[in-house]
Design an enzyme around this catalytic site. Sequence first.
Site, short mmCIF file in Angstrom:
data_model
loop_
_atom_site.label_atom_id
_atom_site.label_comp_id
_atom_site.label_asym_id
_atom_site.label_seq_id
_atom_site.Cartn_x
_atom_site.Cartn_y
_atom_site.Cartn_z
N LYS A 107 0.81 -1.22 0.00
CA LYS A 107 0.00 0.00 0.00
C LYS A 107 0.84 1.27 0.00
O LYS A 107 0.32 2.36 -0.19
CB LYS A 107 -0.95 -0.01 1.20
CG LYS A 107 -2.04 -1.07 1.07
CD LYS A 107 -3.07 -0.98 2.18
CE LYS A 107 -4.20 -1.97 1.99
NZ LYS A 107 -3.77 -3.37 2.23
C1 LIG Z 1 -4.36 -4.47 1.58
C2 LIG Z 1 -3.61 -5.76 1.51
C3 LIG Z 1 -4.00 -6.81 0.64
C4 LIG Z 1 -5.25 -6.75 -0.20
O1 LIG Z 1 -5.16 -5.82 -1.25
P1 LIG Z 1 -6.48 -5.36 -2.00
O2 LIG Z 1 -6.03 -4.29 -2.93
O3 LIG Z 1 -7.40 -4.84 -0.94
O4 LIG Z 1 -7.03 -6.55 -2.69
C5 LIG Z 1 -3.21 -7.94 0.58
N1 LIG Z 1 -2.11 -8.07 1.34
C6 LIG Z 1 -1.71 -7.09 2.19
C7 LIG Z 1 -0.50 -7.30 3.02
C8 LIG Z 1 -2.44 -5.90 2.31
O5 LIG Z 1 -2.04 -4.96 3.17
#
Ligand SMILES: *Cc1c(COP(=O)(O)O)cnc(C)c1O
Length: 434
Positions: A107
């Site tokens: 993210k």
């Molecule tokens: C947010 C997150 C996901 C999921 O991603 P999406 O875009 O919501 O599908 C998977 N793994 C980790 C470690 C995350 O922080």
Amino acid sequence: MKYYSTNGQAPLASLQEAVTCGLAPDKGLYMPEHIRPLPSSFYEQMESMSFQEIAFEVAKAFFGEDIPEADLHNIVYDTLCFDCPVVKVEENIYTLELFHGPTLAFKDVGARFMARMLGYFRKLSNDSRLVNVLVATSGDTGSAVANGFLGVEGIHVYVLYPKGKVSRIQESQFTTLGHNITAVEVDGVFDDCQALVKQSFMDKDLNAHMTLTSANSINVARFLPQAFYYFYACAQMKRLAPGQDLVVCVPSGNFGNITSALFGKEMGLPVRRFIAANNANDIFYQYLQTGKYNPKASIQTLANAMDVGNPSNFARILSLYDNDYQRIKSLISGATYNDSEIMETIQKCFADNNYILDPHGACGYRALKEGLKEGEAGIFCETAHPAKFLSVVEKAIGTEMSIPDRLAEFMKGTKQSVAMSKEFTDFKAFLMQQ
Ligand SMILES: *Cc1c(COP(=O)(O)O)cnc(C)c1O
């Protein structure tokens, strides 16, 4: 470029409006009106380009009409201060490591990019008032947003998190920063934090008192830049697995990450097909089997960033493919794993390949290993560094693992947070004093 709402009941928005509002007035998600394919010359040269160079070309296709090239260049280069290497795990299976950013989770790119774009638009508008970002977190989002916005002029971030419900490592990533980041420790659960944020946006007095905005993952400025990862991954695969059909497997919760990859495919990315890997929250998997979308309450799992019972970006996937179930099914397949399968997968991959997976990446690795066909090479995303899930991972591999310096640094910092009840009147009174 204009942005339309997936609910079709809101006026078209400019990029600035879409980024500032997040959600469309009809509660739909914004989608760009056009998707611009990149020229074949780009695809021929991409293997000799850096992550930043590739991302800049992709960013121009998304945002080039709305942001002057020099400014967009600054936003992209300032966002991408880290690498995302593709690493071979075993024959035909590669991992795209998305955890080399400031908070060691994927993210980071979206949060940093959004912070810089919001900062750019704020300057442009000549509005000198402080913009206040409210974000509720169950762990990972708060750290990425807080670190993404750290030091961005004119923006203050309030991270609301449930007291005692996030790991110490996660908490340290947003409570030790200071400056323009305030951590608010709510005596409640994640849903209470989210309710406080939602009520704040609807409260007249608060909105008259201060400019409020959200850093929600549905924001186009957080979601689209994730496509950078996939272009750079394909560039690396030209060298690592030339001539093979590429399969991309994304551990998914709200489906923002995989949707950005699907946008990449529409822009010409040489990916044959996709796999969406779920934990026990199998709503999308069930949709692929039955054609019916039945959102449910989320179940708690070891891969907790994917504990989502009603993936918000599903609406974007439907919109991208004109609600064509057969087309979606032919391009994306699914998989779902429960906690014991996640543990077993971390253990086995470590034993077989000496590669340590995190619980989310474990779903991706297993889905790829079980789903790969003859002549295909696959990439799965490692969405977080395994050390962020230390106790789970150490239990699975049966040995201690070292913590990266960057995580250890956070944990040395002093925790600063504002204690808060879950009552809106208390939170409102606090914000009215700011
Ligand atoms: C947010 C997150 C996901 C999921 O991603 P999406 O875009 O919501 O599908 C998977 N793994 C980790 C470690 C995350 O922080």
